[in-house]
Write a protein that holds these residues in place. Structure first.
Motif, PDB file in Angstrom:
ATOM      1  N   GLY A 254      12.007  -0.570   5.691  1.00 32.43           N
ATOM      2  CA  GLY A 254      11.000  -1.204   4.971  1.00 32.43           C
ATOM      3  C   GLY A 254      10.183  -2.382   6.028  1.00 32.43           C
ATOM      4  N   HIS A 255      10.615  -2.330   7.050  1.00 33.74           N
ATOM      5  CA  HIS A 255       9.909  -3.317   8.099  1.00 33.74           C
ATOM      6  C   HIS A 255       8.520  -2.827   8.471  1.00 33.74           C
ATOM      7  CE1 HIS A 255      14.109  -4.643   7.937  1.00 33.74           C
ATOM      8  NE2 HIS A 255      13.637  -5.941   8.109  1.00 33.74           N
ATOM      9  N   ALA A 256       7.548  -2.780   7.605  1.00 32.24           N
ATOM     10  CA  ALA A 256       6.106  -2.381   7.704  1.00 32.24           C
ATOM     11  C   ALA A 256       5.423  -3.262   8.795  1.00 32.24           C
ATOM     12  CB  ALA A 256       5.184  -2.121   6.693  1.00 32.24           C
TER      13      ALA A 256
ATOM     14  N   SER B   5       6.290  -6.984   5.127  1.00 29.78           N
ATOM     15  CA  SER B   5       4.873  -6.456   4.616  1.00 29.78           C
ATOM     16  C   SER B   5       3.957  -6.036   5.796  1.00 29.78           C
ATOM     17  CB  SER B   5       4.195  -7.514   3.602  1.00 29.78           C
ATOM     18  OG  SER B   5       2.895  -7.074   3.212  1.00 29.78           O
ATOM     19  N   TYR B   6       3.055  -5.218   5.462  1.00 30.61           N
ATOM     20  CA  TYR B   6       1.986  -4.798   6.158  1.00 30.61           C
ATOM     21  C   TYR B   6       1.045  -6.088   6.358  1.00 30.61           C
ATOM     22  CZ  TYR B   6       2.854   0.440   6.189  1.00 30.61           C
ATOM     23  OH  TYR B   6       3.246   1.482   6.049  1.00 30.61           O
ATOM     24  N   PHE B   7       1.107  -6.689   5.241  1.00 30.80           N
ATOM     25  CA  PHE B   7      -0.010  -7.656   5.223  1.00 30.80           C
ATOM     26  C   PHE B   7       0.438  -9.037   5.668  1.00 30.80           C
ATOM     27  CE2 PHE B   7      -0.678  -4.573   2.003  1.00 30.80           C
ATOM     28  CZ  PHE B   7      -2.112  -4.105   2.184  1.00 30.80           C
TER      29      PHE B   7
ATOM     30  N   ASN C 167      -1.799  -4.263  -6.626  1.00 27.51           N
ATOM     31  CA  ASN C 167      -2.144  -3.270  -5.498  1.00 27.51           C
ATOM     32  C   ASN C 167      -1.022  -2.342  -5.368  1.00 27.51           C
ATOM     33  OD1 ASN C 167      -3.348  -1.812  -3.446  1.00 27.51           O
ATOM     34  ND2 ASN C 167      -3.941  -3.827  -2.519  1.00 27.51           N
ATOM     35  N   LEU C 168      -1.151  -1.040  -5.989  1.00 29.21           N
ATOM     36  CA  LEU C 168      -0.312  -0.052  -5.538  1.00 29.21           C
ATOM     37  C   LEU C 168      -1.025   1.038  -4.790  1.00 29.21           C
ATOM     38  CD1 LEU C 168       1.478   0.087  -9.096  1.00 29.21           C
ATOM     39  CD2 LEU C 168       2.032  -1.243  -7.023  1.00 29.21           C
ATOM     40  N   ASP C 169      -2.278   0.634  -4.053  1.00 28.30           N
ATOM     41  CA  ASP C 169      -2.841   1.629  -3.454  1.00 28.30           C
ATOM     42  C   ASP C 169      -2.094   1.769  -1.951  1.00 28.30           C
ATOM     43  OD1 ASP C 169      -4.738   2.884  -1.789  1.00 28.30           O
ATOM     44  OD2 ASP C 169      -6.149   1.175  -1.637  1.00 28.30           O
ATOM     45  N   HIS C 170      -1.734   0.825  -1.340  1.00 29.71           N
ATOM     46  CA  HIS C 170      -0.738   0.814  -0.225  1.00 29.71           C
ATOM     47  C   HIS C 170       0.698   1.146  -0.418  1.00 29.71           C
ATOM     48  CE1 HIS C 170      -4.266  -1.565   0.668  1.00 29.71           C
ATOM     49  NE2 HIS C 170      -4.530  -0.663   1.963  1.00 29.71           N
ATOM     50  N   GLY C 171       1.393   1.622   0.570  1.00 27.11           N
ATOM     51  CA  GLY C 171       2.824   1.920   0.404  1.00 27.11           C
ATOM     52  C   GLY C 171       3.629   0.898   0.985  1.00 27.11           C
ATOM     53  N   ASP C 172       3.163  -0.499   0.639  1.00 25.03           N
ATOM     54  CA  ASP C 172       3.814  -1.559   1.364  1.00 25.03           C
ATOM     55  C   ASP C 172       5.355  -1.529   0.976  1.00 25.03           C
ATOM     56  OD1 ASP C 172       3.559  -3.630   2.956  1.00 25.03           O
ATOM     57  OD2 ASP C 172       3.081  -5.153   1.394  1.00 25.03           O
ATOM     58  N   PRO C 173       6.254  -1.523   1.439  1.00 24.59           N
ATOM     59  CA  PRO C 173       7.639  -1.365   1.166  1.00 24.59           C
ATOM     60  C   PRO C 173       8.541  -2.612   1.005  1.00 24.59           C
ATOM     61  CG  PRO C 173       7.515  -1.000   3.715  1.00 24.59           C
ATOM     62  CD  PRO C 173       5.903  -1.298   3.017  1.00 24.59           C
ATOM     63  N   THR C 174       7.857  -3.186   0.439  1.00 23.05           N
ATOM     64  CA  THR C 174       8.623  -4.655  -0.078  1.00 23.05           C
ATOM     65  C   THR C 174       9.682  -4.636  -0.880  1.00 23.05           C
ATOM     66  OG1 THR C 174       6.634  -5.218  -1.517  1.00 23.05           O
ATOM     67  CG2 THR C 174       6.671  -6.267   0.682  1.00 23.05           C
TER      68      THR C 174
END
Lengths: 403, 403
Positions: free
Chosen positions: A230-232, B70-72, A39-46
């Motif tokens: 990166g702390h989303a 992560s957001y998730f 899943n590269l849809d979201h910009g989840d900054p892990t």
């Protein structure tokens, strides 16, 4: 873009490079099956998890059961729910990085910058007009703007699409995203009329993504912890706001919407931002780890790897970014954006479908008001996912070339 | 109110009373000047700080720098940003207290219950109607309902005032607050027509405020950490939602509005709720501290003190509450609400002005759709403020009687 000729004191980063590859390996601990959907849809900054893992106890946040019970953080502050420690560290970080002027601005904290976008629209909309004010942004615009503007069918504001096509003789709000999401380009306002007010979304104006060419200085500037550190998951954003009444109305929006912003997240963010500023300033110490230096290297490596794959065929193309002098690093660098704005040049009408068929979720260009030949791909996932993405990108090219 | 005949297993509280007075003294450490303004306008639940101070390290929350980036939280969960640990502790606490049925409900976490109210309105509003749906609540209603409903001039929903006067032959949403804010009365819906949907706001349906007469069981039930444990600064609320599609739409609202809910706050809330459940179950142990028992005693003491002052004259009056059997404590108790709904019987037309003249900030009855002869006064402030409030209440009565 910078809105001022004045350039702040340049604070240089540390000279000791972070051991990016090593720590990346520590971070990439999940086992993806070879046919997993990525899943590269979201910009989840892990991607930044590896850095924080490496930093260990320095960044551990501890709060006792009796602390921060109250709704209030500082009754004397216009933004009464803003933790003083967070305000201090936000101002300090902007001074250290040199990416924004803060001394003439109020700070409004939000539950991520999404909430601040809505707070800004609320604050800038005339309260008593019969017609909602138009909200515009130049294509390709951040895909959330239309949804965030229209999901409640507000009578205060209404999405009016591409700023380049906006020709209504009326008041408007223009969202200026710099660097732009999805395409990483530095942006200026495009409508440029007297009846307009601007909201500058600077979520990605940090040294790991783009050269810092000046400290920006505008009326409303939005930033977010998610894309900086990166702390989303913390859901912390902040707005730098010149006008007191606008800051007050934005605060009012957040008061009605969520009665403030998580104290735990604010205090942890203060700690994390503090660690970053410390790391930027303590150059010369062998243990110093400059977050931006580490992260810039990581992003540059990823971009290089991806460009190496893409250039092997004519199937895809990527934007090019100019080399510019970065005031923070003191070097000429190009941008390494958080997203790749990929164009399928020949083989596919719908690039998102093409990627989906290869188990890569991306966001279609259509969502950004643009062409389905484009997709936005997050560059911020964990190492293992990014590597799998590169493998599949390569495979798509081979299949397409074989056809 | 309970919506079901089924009564869950009664879990009894511990028999060891908490040492309320002692810990209260620890909590009351601020030095108020004798002429300080006391703000009892908000229901800031700092009264519970003393309990959490007493609990010490048991409740300390620790999070490393690399965690919850992560957001998730759980991609498989309908509410993808809900931390599994929080979900577990929410379900456990409702089972332990016996105040709500949870087994048939989805859980949606929100940034406080304010956000969940908006999420519920969004989820229950027909998306394609020309006219916004009416939102009603019986007078006196929670003062935030009109503002939260109307602040964005949504085309989806619109505040329509007192539910008792609602006579439109059209769809509506009724907010049912039980116990009610401001007056502490247990409530049932009042419109009772087929076209209605109900949102039950159970923020105060906990044993320290009111007898738990049954586990409630409705389609949408809202709860909040702020009023349960006192951790208002965390901004954590939750909704128990029967219908999957409604839960999905509420989740969507929170996704657009704030892209989820602070992970730090969720994880800390999970810890705190867990400590409360542990304390309720481990009766018999000399160290056990039952939060609700401690807090109920505190609230009962405050109400007794206030009633003692009020009954000395005819200036003010307070609501009376019935003695009811509480399934949680196994005793007959009366309610000790979080707010006192005080009526100025003779001396003043505007009760809020009267209190303000004596440096007590309260919320006028007008704000609740009611009479300015009423004010809502928070019973949840710190000990020192509460004591000063009693002194001034007494002084107002003496002056009024002297006139």
């Amino acid at each position: 873009m910078c809105g001022t000729e004045k350039v702040g004191v340049i604070k240089r980063s540390g000279s000791h490079a972070a051991h990016a590859s090593e720590a990346r390996e520590n971070g990439a601990r999940r086992n993806l099956s070879p046919d997993a959907v990525i899943n590269l849809d979201h910009g989840d900054p892990t991607v930044f998890e590896s850095y924080w893992r490496k930093m260990g106890d320095n960044c551990t946040f501890i709060i006792a059961g009796y602390q921060s019970i109250s709704y209030f953080a500082d009754m004397k502050n216009l933004c009464w729910f803003l933790e003083p420690k967070l305000e201090e560290q936000i101002r300090r970080l902007h001074h250290v990085v040199g990416n924004a002027e803060v001394d003439d601005h109020h700070i409004v904290v939000g539950t991520g910058s999404s909430q601040l976008i809505q707070a800004a629209l609320y604050a800038l909309s005339p309260p008593d007009e019969r017609e909602p004010i138009s909200v515009v942004s130049a294509v390709p615009y951040y895909s959330s703007y239309p949804e965030v503007t229209d999901f409640l069918r507000s009578g205060l504001y209404k999405w009016a699409g591409d700023a380049q096509r906006f020709d209504k003789d009326a008041a408007y709000i223009e969202m200026v995203t710099a660097p732009n999401n999805p395409d990483g380009v530095m942006r200026e306002p495009v409508v440029n009329r007297d009846q307009g007010t601007l909201v500058h979304d600077f979520a990605y104006y940090w040294p790991h993504y783009t050269p810092i060419t000046c400290p920006v200085n505008h009326d409303i500037m939005l930033f977010t912890v998610s894309k900086c550190t990166g702390h989303a998951g913390s859901r912390i954003g902040w707005a730098l706001v010149k006008d007191k009444e606008v800051a007050r109305k934005m605060t009012k929006f957040i008061e009605i919407n969520t009665i403030g912003v998580s104290k735990e997240s604010q205090l942890r963010a203060a700690k994390i931002l503090g660690v970053i500023s410390d790391g930027c300033l303590h150059f010369g110490s062998p243990d110093a780890d400059n977050f931006f230096e580490y992260s810039q290297r990581l992003m540059a490596e990823r971009w290089q790897q991806m460009r190496d794959v893409v250039k092997r065929s004519e199937v895809f193309s990527l934007p090019e970014y100019p080399f510019q002098y970065c005031l923070f690093t003191g070097e000429f660098t190009e941008a390494h954006p958080a997203f790749a704005w990929i164009k399928c040049k020949e083989t596919a009408e719908d690039c998102e479908e093409l990627f989906r068929a290869h188990k890569i979720l991306t966001r279609s260009g259509k969502r950004f008001g643009s062409d389905p030949k484009y997709v936005r791909v997050s560059m911020l996932n964990r190492e293992e996912e990014f590597n799998l993405f590169l493998e599949r990108l390569s495979a798509i090219q081979e299949i397409s070339n074989g056809n």
